[in-house]
Design a protein around this motif. Structure first.
Motif, PDB file in Angstrom:
ATOM      1  N   THR A   9       0.848  -1.212   0.000  1.00 60.10           N
ATOM      2  CA  THR A   9       0.000   0.000   0.000  1.00 60.10           C
ATOM      3  C   THR A   9       0.876   1.251   0.000  1.00 60.10           C
ATOM      4  O   THR A   9       0.628   2.208  -0.749  1.00 60.10           O
ATOM      5  CB  THR A   9      -0.929  -0.010   1.248  1.00 60.10           C
ATOM      6  N   SER A  10       1.915   1.244   0.852  1.00 62.01           N
ATOM      7  CA  SER A  10       2.822   2.392   0.936  1.00 62.01           C
ATOM      8  C   SER A  10       3.536   2.636  -0.390  1.00 62.01           C
ATOM      9  O   SER A  10       3.678   3.770  -0.832  1.00 62.01           O
ATOM     10  CB  SER A  10       3.857   2.177   2.036  1.00 62.01           C
ATOM     11  N   LEU A  11       4.010   1.545  -1.019  1.00 61.91           N
ATOM     12  CA  LEU A  11       4.712   1.674  -2.309  1.00 61.91           C
ATOM     13  C   LEU A  11       3.796   2.298  -3.353  1.00 61.91           C
ATOM     14  O   LEU A  11       4.195   3.189  -4.106  1.00 61.91           O
ATOM     15  CB  LEU A  11       5.199   0.300  -2.792  1.00 61.91           C
ATOM     16  N   ALA A  12       2.532   1.831  -3.378  1.00 60.96           N
ATOM     17  CA  ALA A  12       1.561   2.351  -4.348  1.00 60.96           C
ATOM     18  C   ALA A  12       1.336   3.847  -4.115  1.00 60.96           C
ATOM     19  O   ALA A  12       1.256   4.639  -5.068  1.00 60.96           O
ATOM     20  CB  ALA A  12       0.249   1.576  -4.230  1.00 60.96           C
ATOM     21  N   LEU A  13       1.246   4.247  -2.836  1.00 63.71           N
ATOM     22  CA  LEU A  13       1.011   5.653  -2.499  1.00 63.71           C
ATOM     23  C   LEU A  13       2.205   6.532  -2.897  1.00 63.71           C
ATOM     24  O   LEU A  13       2.027   7.604  -3.491  1.00 63.71           O
ATOM     25  CB  LEU A  13       0.737   5.771  -0.990  1.00 63.71           C
ATOM     26  N   ILE A  14       3.425   6.058  -2.592  1.00 65.76           N
ATOM     27  CA  ILE A  14       4.636   6.828  -2.947  1.00 65.76           C
ATOM     28  C   ILE A  14       4.706   7.031  -4.461  1.00 65.76           C
ATOM     29  O   ILE A  14       4.984   8.130  -4.955  1.00 65.76           O
ATOM     30  CB  ILE A  14       5.919   6.116  -2.422  1.00 65.76           C
ATOM     31  N   LYS A  15       4.422   5.939  -5.208  1.00 70.15           N
ATOM     32  CA  LYS A  15       4.444   6.027  -6.685  1.00 70.15           C
ATOM     33  C   LYS A  15       3.434   7.056  -7.175  1.00 70.15           C
ATOM     34  O   LYS A  15       3.703   7.836  -8.081  1.00 70.15           O
ATOM     35  CB  LYS A  15       4.107   4.653  -7.299  1.00 70.15           C
ATOM     36  N   LYS A  16       2.238   7.037  -6.545  1.00 71.29           N
ATOM     37  CA  LYS A  16       1.145   7.926  -6.972  1.00 71.29           C
ATOM     38  C   LYS A  16       1.464   9.390  -6.648  1.00 71.29           C
ATOM     39  O   LYS A  16       1.352  10.276  -7.502  1.00 71.29           O
ATOM     40  CB  LYS A  16      -0.150   7.495  -6.272  1.00 71.29           C
ATOM     41  N   VAL A  17       1.879   9.645  -5.402  1.00 67.73           N
ATOM     42  CA  VAL A  17       2.148  11.023  -4.957  1.00 67.73           C
ATOM     43  C   VAL A  17       3.255  11.673  -5.784  1.00 67.73           C
ATOM     44  O   VAL A  17       3.145  12.813  -6.221  1.00 67.73           O
ATOM     45  CB  VAL A  17       2.512  11.041  -3.448  1.00 67.73           C
ATOM     46  N   PHE A  18       4.335  10.914  -6.024  1.00 69.51           N
ATOM     47  CA  PHE A  18       5.483  11.484  -6.738  1.00 69.51           C
ATOM     48  C   PHE A  18       5.475  11.192  -8.244  1.00 69.51           C
ATOM     49  O   PHE A  18       6.395  11.581  -8.947  1.00 69.51           O
ATOM     50  CB  PHE A  18       6.797  10.979  -6.119  1.00 69.51           C
ATOM     51  N   GLN A  19       4.401  10.520  -8.689  1.00 72.02           N
ATOM     52  CA  GLN A  19       4.259  10.160 -10.113  1.00 72.02           C
ATOM     53  C   GLN A  19       5.545   9.530 -10.644  1.00 72.02           C
ATOM     54  O   GLN A  19       6.183  10.000 -11.592  1.00 72.02           O
ATOM     55  CB  GLN A  19       3.903  11.405 -10.954  1.00 72.02           C
ATOM     56  N   LEU A  20       5.919   8.435  -9.990  1.00 72.57           N
ATOM     57  CA  LEU A  20       7.193   7.796 -10.311  1.00 72.57           C
ATOM     58  C   LEU A  20       7.098   6.816 -11.472  1.00 72.57           C
ATOM     59  O   LEU A  20       6.099   6.111 -11.607  1.00 72.57           O
ATOM     60  CB  LEU A  20       7.740   7.039  -9.085  1.00 72.57           C
ATOM     61  N   GLU A  21       8.156   6.767 -12.252  1.00 73.32           N
ATOM     62  CA  GLU A  21       8.276   5.743 -13.296  1.00 73.32           C
ATOM     63  C   GLU A  21       9.311   4.745 -12.802  1.00 73.32           C
ATOM     64  O   GLU A  21      10.462   5.094 -12.575  1.00 73.32           O
ATOM     65  CB  GLU A  21       8.745   6.372 -14.615  1.00 73.32           C
TER      66      GLU A  21
END
Length: 419
Positions: A402-414
């Motif tokens: 869940t945390s990984l998904a949130l970090i990816k979403k917030v920072f729009q990571l590729e």
């Protein structure tokens, strides 16, 4: 324990069969020589599998590796052995991810051996790993897992007495001879074959029977002479096999051939002859036991011999399991770190891009902008932020996915893909 996501496209599986459900004949159909295992690993590599171990011993044949479906590995095994998929399904086991990891730990530490505490398997596991590494089919996961199992095996050997006393089929065979052959030190013993179990049996025979009448025969005389020299034994030519059997009271067969090397026709004896077959598949023809005066014992029978030593060993199982749990947890933590490493890397990259844009903007806006100092301060802040995220993800009470998904979403990571 939750099932850890090991690879984006595949799972880690163990497929195999062992002495618990498969008899010697069936194990023989699935057993593999070195060349067969190399060929299997090369085929797997061509299919895009990047992590696989193949082990084949007298007690088990197993594949441990990555696949989209376990059938991929089952098919490989059946293509490279005499066994069929139908036969495999009758006696086989399939473990996935954590269960597969747990199984390899049990096998590698002698807890799953036919004789509890038999540590022969760890050297075979090392050979399996070296074979895969040489062929370029041992990814970082396989390497780390093998090293962890080896570490657990060493600790169990040093910290418990699970391997004290009799440690192998070789010892069990000598124990059987001593219990069933009167005046063993006066009898003629013939050892046919110089496989690993044969050599170990030879060593145990000399140590425990104090018998000077041991003769060694091997297809290649040079190999027999090497071992005989070490133990001061007689060596005879392969052509003398029939004559030597006639003189013998005990025949130990450790030839490791794919078909019987001792047939009914070879044996003419007027006195009792005990034959121990320590080979998988069986190297003594079934009809040999029909002969008068001849007793044939296969290693499967030997392994059922329970004595005080084996009973005593059982008390050390909980301690051994605790050591395994300890090292397995370390491995799982490493695995988790590998899972979130690409996200932390992508986060660092994103923050650095933000920093560079800001530095560029400030340097144009301020005439006295100290770029070197700003760079130093912002890099330290980036380091602290990413460390904070990494510590959060390592916390056992956190749902990492869940945390990984949130970090990816917030920072729009590729995220760059990694096995």
């Amino acid at each position: 324990m939750k099932d850890y996501h090991i690879s984006r496209h595949s799972s880690f599986y163990t497929i195999g069969l062992n002495y618990k459900k498969a008899d010697a004949e069936l194990r023989g159909r699935f057993s593999m020589e070195n060349a067969q295992m190399i060929s299997l690993l090369e085929d797997a590599k061509d299919q895009g599998i990047d992590g696989l171990l193949a082990t084949s011993t007298c007690n088990r044949t197993e594949l441990h590796g990555f696949a989209q479906h376990p059938f991929q590995l089952i098919k490989l095994l059946c293509q490279h052995t005499q066994g069929t998929v139908e036969e495999f399904q009758e006696v086989a086991y399939v473990y996935k991810n954590n269960d597969a990891i747990g199984h390899l730990f049990k096998v590698g530490t002698g807890l799953d051996s036919q004789i509890l505490g038999d540590f022969e398997i760890i050297s075979q596991l090392k050979q399996s790993f070296n074979r895969s590494k040489k062929l370029g089919i041992a990814n970082p996961f396989i390497e780390r897992l093998c090293n962890s199992v080896i570490q657990a095996s060493k600790r169990i050997k040093n910290e418990t007495e699970i391997s004290s006393g009799a440690t192998s089929v070789a010892f069990a065979s000598v124990q059987y001879i001593m219990k069933n052959v009167p005046e063993i030190s006066e009898k003629n013993i013939l050892l046919f074959g110089t496989g690993k179990i044969g050599r170990n049996t030879c060593e145990n025979l000399i140590k425990h029977t104090k018998n000077p009448h041991i003769t060694l025969i091997n297809r290649t005389r040079g190999k027999a002479e090497q071992i005989a020299g070490k133990f001061n034994l007689d060596v005879k030519d392969f052509g003398d096999l029939q004559t030597e059997i006639r003189k013998s009271d005990v025949l130990v067969v450790a030839t490791g051939a794919q078909s019987p090397t001792i047939s009914k026709e070879l044996i003419y004896t007027k006195k009792p002859l005990l034959i121990l077959d320590l080979s998988i598949p069986k190297n003594v023809s079934d009809d040999v036991s029909e002969l008068e005066n001849v007793t044939t014992i296969h290693l499967d029978h030997l392994s059922q011999i329970t004595d005080e030593t084996l009973e005593r060993r059982k008390q050390f199982i909980p301690h051994a399991e605790a050591i395994i749990e300890d090292i397995k947890e370390e491995f799982i933590r490493w695995l988790e770190t590998r899972k979130f490493a690409p996200v932390i890397k992508a986060l660092k990259k994103k923050l650095k891009t933000m920093k560079e844009e800001e530095m560029d903007y400030q340097s144009k806006k301020q005439s006295d902008f100290n770029e070197e100092q700003a760079d130093l301060i912002s890099n330290r802040i980036i380091q602290k932020i990413t460390k904070q995220f990494a510590n959060h993800l390592k916390d056992d009470s956190v749902d990492a996915d869940t945390s990984l998904a949130l970090i990816k979403k917030v920072f729009q990571l590729e995220i760059e893909s990694q096995q």
